[in-house]
Design an enzyme around this catalytic site. Structure first.
Site, short mmCIF file in Angstrom:
data_model
loop_
_atom_site.label_atom_id
_atom_site.label_comp_id
_atom_site.label_asym_id
_atom_site.label_seq_id
_atom_site.Cartn_x
_atom_site.Cartn_y
_atom_site.Cartn_z
N TYR A 147 55.59 38.68 43.35
CA TYR A 147 56.80 38.49 42.52
C TYR A 147 57.92 39.42 42.99
O TYR A 147 59.09 39.02 43.03
CB TYR A 147 56.50 38.73 41.05
CG TYR A 147 55.63 37.65 40.45
CD1 TYR A 147 56.08 36.34 40.37
CD2 TYR A 147 54.34 37.94 40.01
CE1 TYR A 147 55.28 35.34 39.85
CE2 TYR A 147 53.54 36.94 39.48
CZ TYR A 147 54.01 35.65 39.40
OH TYR A 147 53.21 34.67 38.90
N LYS A 184 49.06 31.44 43.22
CA LYS A 184 49.55 32.49 44.09
C LYS A 184 48.68 33.73 43.94
O LYS A 184 48.06 33.84 42.89
CB LYS A 184 51.02 32.83 43.80
CG LYS A 184 51.43 33.00 42.35
CD LYS A 184 50.74 33.95 41.43
CE LYS A 184 50.64 35.40 41.72
NZ LYS A 184 49.91 36.17 40.66
P1 NAD Z 1 40.47 35.88 36.02
O1 NAD Z 1 39.68 37.00 36.56
O2 NAD Z 1 40.84 35.91 34.58
O3 NAD Z 1 39.73 34.50 36.30
C1 NAD Z 1 39.10 34.24 37.54
C2 NAD Z 1 38.13 33.10 37.39
O4 NAD Z 1 37.42 32.96 38.61
C3 NAD Z 1 37.08 33.35 36.29
O5 NAD Z 1 36.86 32.17 35.58
C4 NAD Z 1 35.84 33.74 37.08
O6 NAD Z 1 34.64 33.40 36.41
C5 NAD Z 1 36.02 32.90 38.34
N1 NAD Z 1 35.26 33.44 39.47
C6 NAD Z 1 34.44 32.71 40.24
N2 NAD Z 1 33.86 33.48 41.17
C7 NAD Z 1 34.31 34.73 40.98
C8 NAD Z 1 34.07 35.97 41.61
N3 NAD Z 1 33.24 36.08 42.66
N4 NAD Z 1 34.69 37.07 41.14
C9 NAD Z 1 35.55 36.98 40.11
N5 NAD Z 1 35.84 35.82 39.47
C10 NAD Z 1 35.22 34.71 39.89
O7 NAD Z 1 41.76 35.78 36.94
P2 NAD Z 1 43.15 35.08 36.62
O8 NAD Z 1 44.08 36.09 36.09
O9 NAD Z 1 42.93 33.83 35.85
O10 NAD Z 1 43.66 34.75 38.10
C11 NAD Z 1 43.20 33.63 38.83
C12 NAD Z 1 44.30 33.20 39.82
O11 NAD Z 1 45.46 32.86 39.08
C13 NAD Z 1 44.73 34.29 40.80
O12 NAD Z 1 45.11 33.72 42.01
C14 NAD Z 1 45.94 34.90 40.12
O13 NAD Z 1 46.83 35.54 41.00
C15 NAD Z 1 46.55 33.66 39.51
N6 NAD Z 1 47.42 33.96 38.38
C16 NAD Z 1 48.65 33.45 38.38
C17 NAD Z 1 49.52 33.70 37.37
C18 NAD Z 1 50.88 33.10 37.39
O14 NAD Z 1 51.71 33.50 36.57
N7 NAD Z 1 51.15 32.14 38.27
C19 NAD Z 1 49.11 34.51 36.29
C20 NAD Z 1 47.81 35.01 36.29
C21 NAD Z 1 46.97 34.73 37.34
#
Ligand code: NAD
Length: 362
Positions: A218, A134
Site C-alpha cells: 500500500y 495482494k
Molecule cells: P489469514 O491468516 O486470516 O487467513 C489465511 C488463510 O489461509 C486461513 O484460512 C488459513 O487457514 C489458510 N492457510 C492455509 N494454509 C496455511 C498455512 N500454511 N499457513 C497459514 N495459513 C494457511 O490471512 P488474511 O489476512 O485473510 O490474508 C490472506 C490474503 O489476503 C493475503 O494475501 C493478504 O495479504 C490478503 N489480504 C488482503 C487485504 C486487502 O485489503 N486486500 C486485507 C487482508 C488480507
C-alpha cells in the site's frame, strides 16, 4: 467530481455492458448465459470471512458459489451460513476437480502470499478465471509463472488491489495524469498498523511474511499511483522494535524511490505503527489523503480547495463487480497480474537494498 455523476456513469457502463452481454459476440464463449459469475473463495481466513464473503452479498455481477478450505469445520459453518451446495465445497487436495464444476467461473485465492502461485496455477489449469490477493507472490519468478499459466490457459488474472477501484484513489491518480498542479516533485506515503499477533504468517518468511508481504504494497502503491510512473531506483532500511516476534522478517520498512521524471518518494510501512496517509507535492500545489488505503472513507484535499470524498458501499463489492464485468464483456482488468508483478519487482529491489546497504537500480 460529483458522486452522482460518477454513479450515473458507472450505472450507464453496467447497463451498456449488460446490453453487450445479451447481444454481442464480444462475450467469452465460456459464459454465454450468466448474469452473475460464480466465485469460489480459497482460504477462509480473516479477509475472506470478514470482507469478501459479506461483499459478495452486495455484488451485482458476482456471487459466492463455492469455497476451498483445509478446515472441515469451516466448510460446515460456511455451507450453512451461505447455503452452499456440498458439490461446491473443496479442500486443497481435491481442488483440481473444480475444473468440472460449471457453477464456478472464478477462483479467488485468499491465502498467505507463498501459497498464491500454487493455487493460481492450479485454478488456471482447471480453466477458471483467477482473482488473487495482494501481494501477488513473494518473487518476480512466481508472478511471471502465474501470468504465464493464466495466458496459457486463456483465463484472466486480476489482483485484489481494491483501492484501484475506489474513486478516491482514482481521483489522485487523475491529478498526476492531467498534471493539474504540474509535475510531481515529492511523495510521502505511509501504510501501517499495530499487529499484536505473535505467531502468524505475517511473521513467517517461508509463508511470504514481513511487512513488505502485506501493508508495504500500500505504501508502494501510493507512490506509484500518485506519480503514474515506475521507480528506477530504491534505497531501503528494515527495522523492528520487537525482535522477539519479528525474528525472520522485518516489522518496519522505510524506502526511498526515484522516478524517471525526477520525482522522489519517501515510503514507510510497519506492523508496529498505526499510520495511513499520502502527501503529494507538485510544482504548483499539493494533495493529501488520509487514510489512503482504508476499506472505506479514504479521503483527501488539494491545495486549490478541492475535496476528495466519494462514498462507496463496499470497495470489495465494487472490485469484484468490475472485475467480473471485465471478464464478461472482454475488457481490460483494472489491476491485472502485470500490475501485481510491477510491485513485486520493486519489493525484490527493496530487499536487495536492505541486504547490500546500497541503492539498487530497478
Ligand atoms: P489469514 O491468516 O486470516 O487467513 C489465511 C488463510 O489461509 C486461513 O484460512 C488459513 O487457514 C489458510 N492457510 C492455509 N494454509 C496455511 C498455512 N500454511 N499457513 C497459514 N495459513 C494457511 O490471512 P488474511 O489476512 O485473510 O490474508 C490472506 C490474503 O489476503 C493475503 O494475501 C493478504 O495479504 C490478503 N489480504 C488482503 C487485504 C486487502 O485489503 N486486500 C486485507 C487482508 C488480507
Amino acid at each position: 467530481m460529483k458522486m452522482e455523476r460518477r454513479d450515473f456513469l458507472s450505472k450507464a457502463a453496467i447497463a451498456s455492458a449488460a446490453t453487450l452481454f445479451s447481444t454481442n459476440s464480444l462475450l467469452s464463449a465460456t459464459y454465454p448465459a450468466k448474469e452473475k459469475l460464480g466465485i469460489a473463495l480459497v482460504g477462509l481466513g480473516y479477509y475472506s470471512t470478514d470482507l469478501l464473503a459479506p461483499a459478495l452479498q452486495l455484488t451485482e455481477k458476482a456471487y459466492l458459489a463455492g469455497i476451498v478450505t483445509g478446515t472441515p469445520s469451516k466448510a460446515e459453518t460456511w455451507k450453512k451460513k451461505y447455503n452452499l451446495p456440498e458439490k461446491n465445497i473443496y479442500n486443497y487436495q481435491n481442488f483440481d476437480q473444480i475444473a468440472n464444476n460449471p457453477d464456478i467461473d472464478v477462483v479467488y485465492v485468499v491465502l498467505p502470499p507463498s501459497m498464491h502461485r500454487e493455487f493460481v496455477v492450479r485454478a488456471a489449469k482447471a480453466g477458471k478465471h483467477v482473482f488473487c490477493e495482494k501481494p501477488m507472490a513473494p518473487s518476480v519468478a512466481d508472478c511471471e509463472a502465474m501470468i504465464k499459466a493464466c495466458k496459457d490457459n486463456k483465463v484472466k488474472l486480476a489482483i485484489g488491489y481494491r483501492c484501484q477501484h475506489d474513486p478516491n484513489i482514482q481521483a489522485y491518480m487523475q491529478v498526476a495524469k492531467e498534471q493539474k498542479f504540474g509535475k510531481v516533485k515529492m511523495v510521502t506515503s505511509a501504510a501501517g498498523y499495530f499487529d499484536g499477533r505473535t505467531n502468524h504468517w505475517k511473521q513467517n518468511k517461508a509463508l511470504g511474511g514481513g511487512v513488505m508481504g502485506d501493508m508495504g504494497v500500500y505504501a508502494l502503491q501510493g507512490a506509484r499511483l500518485a506519480t503514474g510512473e515506475e521507480p528506477i531506483s530504491v534505497i531501503a532500511q528494515a527495522s523492528t522494535t520487537r525482535p522477539e516476534i519479528y525474528k525472520e522478517v522485518e516489522e518496519t520498512m522505510m524506502f526511498l524511490l526515484e522516478f524517471p521524471s525526477g520525482a522522489r518518494a519517501s515510503c514507510q510501512t510497519s506492523f508496529g505503527i498505526n499510520m495511513n496517509y499520502l502527501q503529494v507535492n507538485y510544482e504548483k500545489g499539493w494533495l493529501k489523503m488520509e487514510p489512503q488505503s482504508g476499506y472505506n472513507g479514504n479521503k483527501g484535499s488539494m491545495s486549490d480547495g478541492t475535496l476528495i470524498n466519494f462514498t462507496i458501499k463496499s470497495q470489495q463489492a465494487k472490485q469484484m463487480d468490475e472485475d467480473c464485468m471485465a471478464i464478461m464483456v472482454g475488457t481490460d482488468l483494472i489491476a491485472p497480474g502485470e500490475e501485481g508483478l510491477r510491485d513485486i519487482r520493486v519489493v525484490e529491489a527493496i530487499y536487495k537494498s536492505v541486504k547490500t546497504g546500497q541503492l539498487v537500480k530497478i
